[in-house]
Design a protein around this motif. Structure first.
Motif, mmCIF file in Angstrom:
data_model
loop_
_atom_site.group_PDB
_atom_site.id
_atom_site.type_symbol
_atom_site.label_atom_id
_atom_site.label_comp_id
_atom_site.label_asym_id
_atom_site.label_seq_id
_atom_site.Cartn_x
_atom_site.Cartn_y
_atom_site.Cartn_z
ATOM 1 N N MET A 163 -0.416 -7.847 -4.526
ATOM 2 C CA MET A 163 -1.050 -8.818 -5.442
ATOM 3 C C MET A 163 -2.395 -8.266 -5.910
ATOM 4 N N ALA A 164 -2.823 -8.740 -7.053
ATOM 5 C CA ALA A 164 -4.042 -8.194 -7.619
ATOM 6 C C ALA A 164 -5.264 -8.838 -7.001
ATOM 7 N N ASN A 165 -6.101 -8.023 -6.422
ATOM 8 C CA ASN A 165 -7.316 -8.536 -5.819
ATOM 9 C C ASN A 165 -8.499 -8.345 -6.740
ATOM 10 N N PHE A 166 -9.171 -9.426 -7.094
ATOM 11 C CA PHE A 166 -10.407 -9.297 -7.871
ATOM 12 C C PHE A 166 -11.537 -9.096 -6.859
ATOM 13 N N GLN A 204 -15.708 -14.243 -10.131
ATOM 14 C CA GLN A 204 -15.244 -13.083 -9.368
ATOM 15 C C GLN A 204 -14.841 -11.992 -10.359
ATOM 16 N N THR A 205 -15.367 -10.767 -10.180
ATOM 17 C CA THR A 205 -15.069 -9.721 -11.152
ATOM 18 C C THR A 205 -14.212 -8.610 -10.560
ATOM 19 N N LYS A 206 -13.663 -7.796 -11.484
ATOM 20 C CA LYS A 206 -12.949 -6.580 -11.080
ATOM 21 C C LYS A 206 -13.118 -5.579 -12.201
ATOM 22 N N ALA A 207 -13.636 -4.382 -11.863
ATOM 23 C CA ALA A 207 -13.788 -3.327 -12.876
ATOM 24 C C ALA A 207 -12.820 -2.209 -12.543
ATOM 25 N N ILE A 208 -12.080 -1.729 -13.534
ATOM 26 C CA ILE A 208 -11.079 -0.680 -13.294
ATOM 27 C C ILE A 208 -11.271 0.459 -14.282
ATOM 28 N N ASP A 209 -11.331 1.684 -13.761
ATOM 29 C CA ASP A 209 -11.284 2.858 -14.646
ATOM 30 C C ASP A 209 -9.804 3.196 -14.798
ATOM 31 N N VAL A 210 -9.250 2.863 -15.952
ATOM 32 C CA VAL A 210 -7.805 2.989 -16.138
ATOM 33 C C VAL A 210 -7.416 4.446 -16.371
ATOM 34 N N GLU A 211 -6.491 4.936 -15.528
ATOM 35 C CA GLU A 211 -5.938 6.281 -15.738
ATOM 36 C C GLU A 211 -4.447 6.139 -16.032
ATOM 37 N N SER A 212 -3.772 7.260 -16.241
ATOM 38 C CA SER A 212 -2.371 7.210 -16.660
ATOM 39 C C SER A 212 -1.489 6.541 -15.623
ATOM 40 N N SER A 213 -1.879 6.612 -14.337
ATOM 41 C CA SER A 213 -1.028 6.041 -13.285
ATOM 42 C C SER A 213 -1.452 4.635 -12.885
ATOM 43 N N THR A 214 -2.508 4.095 -13.498
ATOM 44 C CA THR A 214 -2.993 2.779 -13.089
ATOM 45 C C THR A 214 -2.054 1.686 -13.588
ATOM 46 N N LEU A 220 -12.532 -15.811 -13.329
ATOM 47 C CA LEU A 220 -12.396 -14.373 -13.151
ATOM 48 C C LEU A 220 -12.931 -13.593 -14.346
ATOM 49 N N CYS A 221 -13.319 -12.353 -14.095
ATOM 50 C CA CYS A 221 -13.716 -11.462 -15.176
ATOM 51 C C CYS A 221 -13.167 -10.073 -14.886
ATOM 52 N N LEU A 222 -12.334 -9.582 -15.799
ATOM 53 C CA LEU A 222 -11.730 -8.262 -15.645
ATOM 54 C C LEU A 222 -12.370 -7.309 -16.640
ATOM 55 N N PHE A 223 -12.792 -6.131 -16.171
ATOM 56 C CA PHE A 223 -13.431 -5.151 -17.038
ATOM 57 C C PHE A 223 -12.648 -3.851 -16.949
ATOM 58 N N LEU A 224 -11.999 -3.488 -18.058
ATOM 59 C CA LEU A 224 -11.182 -2.279 -18.074
ATOM 60 C C LEU A 224 -11.880 -1.181 -18.862
ATOM 61 N N ARG A 225 -12.085 -0.033 -18.220
ATOM 62 C CA ARG A 225 -12.593 1.128 -18.963
ATOM 63 C C ARG A 225 -11.380 1.982 -19.306
ATOM 64 N N LEU A 226 -11.151 2.177 -20.594
ATOM 65 C CA LEU A 226 -9.900 2.760 -21.066
ATOM 66 C C LEU A 226 -9.971 4.278 -21.173
ATOM 67 N N LEU A 236 -21.886 -5.225 -15.544
ATOM 68 C CA LEU A 236 -20.740 -6.055 -15.177
ATOM 69 C C LEU A 236 -21.178 -7.518 -15.101
ATOM 70 N N GLU A 237 -22.354 -7.750 -14.527
ATOM 71 C CA GLU A 237 -22.843 -9.122 -14.412
ATOM 72 C C GLU A 237 -23.074 -9.719 -15.798
ATOM 73 N N ALA A 238 -23.662 -8.924 -16.716
ATOM 74 C CA ALA A 238 -23.902 -9.413 -18.080
ATOM 75 C C ALA A 238 -22.580 -9.785 -18.743
ATOM 76 N N ALA A 239 -21.555 -8.936 -18.560
ATOM 77 C CA ALA A 239 -20.252 -9.220 -19.144
ATOM 78 C C ALA A 239 -19.678 -10.512 -18.573
ATOM 79 N N ALA A 240 -19.857 -10.698 -17.261
ATOM 80 C CA ALA A 240 -19.346 -11.899 -16.610
ATOM 81 C C ALA A 240 -20.076 -13.147 -17.119
ATOM 82 N N ILE A 241 -21.404 -13.044 -17.255
ATOM 83 C CA ILE A 241 -22.173 -14.184 -17.757
ATOM 84 C C ILE A 241 -21.736 -14.537 -19.181
ATOM 85 N N GLU A 242 -21.597 -13.529 -20.033
ATOM 86 C CA GLU A 242 -21.196 -13.800 -21.422
ATOM 87 C C GLU A 242 -19.822 -14.479 -21.469
ATOM 88 N N GLY A 243 -18.903 -13.967 -20.656
ATOM 89 C CA GLY A 243 -17.563 -14.560 -20.641
ATOM 90 C C GLY A 243 -17.608 -16.015 -20.219
#
Lengths: 201, 201, 201, 201, 201, 201
Positions: F1-4, F18-28, F79-85, F182-189
């Motif tokens: 299951m996805a853990n934030f 609750q946030t989660k930041a992910i550096d997305v790679e080809s296998s993510t 929740l706040c999800l932050f994906l770096r593509l 990340l906090e700024a992104a969460a606040i804006e959301g």
């Protein structure tokens, strides 16, 4: 004759929707089912057919993203047809092209603006008589926000039905089985049909 | 002189519509029939000609869907002309091009927005004087929904006529014979003509 | 000096319109006639010139339909000029290009939207100062329907003149001789001029 | 310093407009004159410069009509500059390009919609701050018709000045000499300037 | 840290604007200055940055006119940054691209419609959050004319400040030295900032 | 299951995001996280997902500027999800394409007009159900200015919360560390979610 012999589902007010799901192949004749829908909406339905489109994205040879229509849901007052389309489109889908271009019925949908563009650009499908139900509801009720809502929220605002069954399936969509997905499609079709019906009064 | 010697049909209020159906070939001269329509709508009809277009989809060599105009229905107060067009278009169809571009009459239709685009893009046909009757009805009556309705529903809302004959034919469209389809076209033309007439008062 | 020595016609209120019809060839100098119109509308006419365009369709080498401007009607309060244009356009038509681009006058017409597009796309003719009289009438009178009417119906709604002469010619247009067609053009020009005049009060 | 040493003309209320007409060649420096206009409209003029464009049509090698800007009129409260442009444009016209793109002033004109398109498409000239005076007058006065009028009719409706001098020159435009044409341009510029001034109150 | 150590100017109400002018070369790091602006408008400024663009026109090899962005002015409540850009753009300008695309601030300008098009077409610069102050003022005050005014006239109508210093510099723009031009840019930025501030109440 | 299981942040009213930041790679595999968001917004959130896009500009081989999507922020009530593509996009991002095209939720954003165009033109991403919150707020509250504001100013006008934490991070954005961003992104959301919530009453 076309039998809608798929699962049947009870809606929250007890109304029964009969479904039929078809995996369309090159030899499949879908026209009897489209004719059944036409018949049902002429006699029972304000000439309205609720529709929803399901798209899939693939990367083509030259690395450009392409959207292709993977499934179509068509609902009338009593029936819900779910077509899973082949890739690429086969000749027998011309029946669907002609059906979508019909002026005998009004194709009612939610947030259909992008869908209509993608249909024309990617597949050359043209819907001549369509209605964006959110826009109509916003005008009729004087509530600007409903123009932007999806099926569940729009229906909840207009009808105040209990949405827990639909929420239950859609909240875990990836894990939902074929039957549950079909039930969700049937519920959404019946909800929008009921909203359209309500807005006529 | 052009004889509208096809079947005649009685409308629900007893009014009689005289029809003529023509399979247009390269040697067919359609201009006498277009002239009859013009004459009828100048003397009897508010200068309005109700029109409807029937399209067919074919797949061209490079697998791209193409829409071609297969039939045209033109109705005045008393007459209904149904032209089945050849494929590809022959030279004699220039009479139809010129007729559609006429400013002597107003071409009245339902949900004609996509039709006008397809006419211009696919065939270079231009209608200079057209009227989308749903839009006018919505403005005139203050009822937003009628802008999106098809002929049957729009006419029902404005005129309150008995639609059972039209429903009967259209509900089983695939099985309907040529005569029934002609009758349905004649009824629709007369209905829209009557709506237009009503909105003038 | 330019003589408008074609047939003259009496309008229903007795007003006399003087016409001139010209078959334009490469050596024809049309500028004196355009100057006469300019002079008439400056002194006698609210700076308005009523115009109407007549198109013909031809099939080009690559089988694509092309619209070419075949005739132009220009009316002022007292005069009506009818130019039949050569095919292809000759150099002397530059006078007509410049005339249409003039800002000294307002070119008033009915259902001119498609005309303006065709003029620019097919011939590079630009009209800088134009007025769609139906749109103005609808706004000024608060009657939405007049935006969609042709000359005869619009004029009838605003002016309540007797239209029988115009109906008589246009109902049998294909059989009408050159003189009758010229008279119809003159009547239409005078009608629109009178509507424009009426809307100024 | 730039001398506006062309003819001066008296307007109907006695106001004096000083003009300057220049046949622009490759070595002509027009910037002092543009600077004089800027100075006049900053101190005396509401930052408004009234402009009008004169186009000529030529047929290019491939028989397609082309519009080229032949003259430009720029008016302030006291001055009127008339530039006859070379063909093709020479480098020194960059001063005109930059002048038109200025945001220090508002370029006020009549029926300028097509002009702005032609300027951009044919010459790459961009006017960033422009005002279509008819549209503003229609909104400010609540009279829809003025949106479609040319300079003379618009000015007559708003100001009620005596237009006989302008009518006299424009009614015989082809025969008018350079001085009369310059006077007409000066009168039109002053009229629109006065309308703009009036609408500010 | 970025020092705004250019000339400072007093505004008519005594407010002091600190400026910085930079001739940007390939090695110039502009990001500290952009960060200072961001900081100032976050703490002192309603998140608004007033901007103005200066374009130059050049003729390219194939004789087609091209507009290139030559300078950019960015103003906050207290600061004014003036960047003179290199030709062609160097890599370090990516900081400006990212800055313009920021959603942390609103870029406020006057008559910016053409600017936004030119930015995107000619340089691929995208401003995601922009505000055309004239349009807002017209809506907020109910005065249609202000939508079309430049900075000086708009500010004069809303604020009623003494504009003589700005008029003095702009009336003789060609002769104005670098310092005066910088002062005019600072005044314009502060004026628009003040109008925006005023419209918030 | 996805853990934030990223950092959690307290909002000004004590609410915990609750946030989660992910550096997305080809296998993510990002789909479990998208499913968690869907689940949260179905049960807890008005079916709204607040989104924001972060773009980077690069110069391609032929010196033309290109915008590529570098990060995506997706927020629900809790929740706040932050994906770096990755660059270029890998196949697993199809999950993001399908997620954005979902009609189960409404994607709510600020100043998203340019974003939607860039998404389609540069990446072929289509959002079928989106809402520009500023436009809705302006209509609902009758305050035209809010249509043009960014997140912070819009939220301040509607909610009157204390913005000092967000201002503190954004004023020094270049120096802010990953956690603060990340906090700024969460606040804006969370702010936009709260505005949307407010506008429903």
């Amino acid at each position: 004759m076309a039998n809608f012999d798929g699962p049947g589902f009870a809606m929250v007010d007890g109304y029964w929707i009969q479904t039929k799901a078809i995996d369309v192949e090159s030899s499949t004749d879908i026209s009897p089912y489209l004719s059944r829908l036409l018949e049902d909406c002429v006699w029972n339905g304000n000439r309205a057919i609720v529709f929803d489109l399901y798209w899939d994205v693939t990367k083509s040879a030259d690395a450009k993203s392409e959207w292709r229509l993977s499934s179509v849901k068509l609902s009338t007052k009593n029936l819900c047809l779910f077509l899973r389309l082949p890739n690429p489109f086969t000749d027998n889908l011309k029946d669907l092209y002609r059906f979508f271009a019909s002026k005998f019925v009004t194709f009612v949908g939610v947030q259909i603006q992008e869908d209509l563009v993608l249909l024309k650009e990617n597949h050359g499908i043209v819907i001549r008589s369509s209605l964006e139900i959110g826009k109509l509801a916003a005008k009729a009720r004087g509530t600007p926000i409903v123009e932007f809502l999806g099926t569940r929220e729009l229906a909840h605002k207009i009808l105040w039905y209990d949405m827990s069954r639909l929420d239950s399936i859609q909240s875990k969509w990836d894990e939902a089985g074929g039957n549950d997905r079909l039930e969700a499609a049937a519920i959404e079709g019946w909800l929008i049909y009921s909203v359209y019906d309500q807005l006529q009064q």
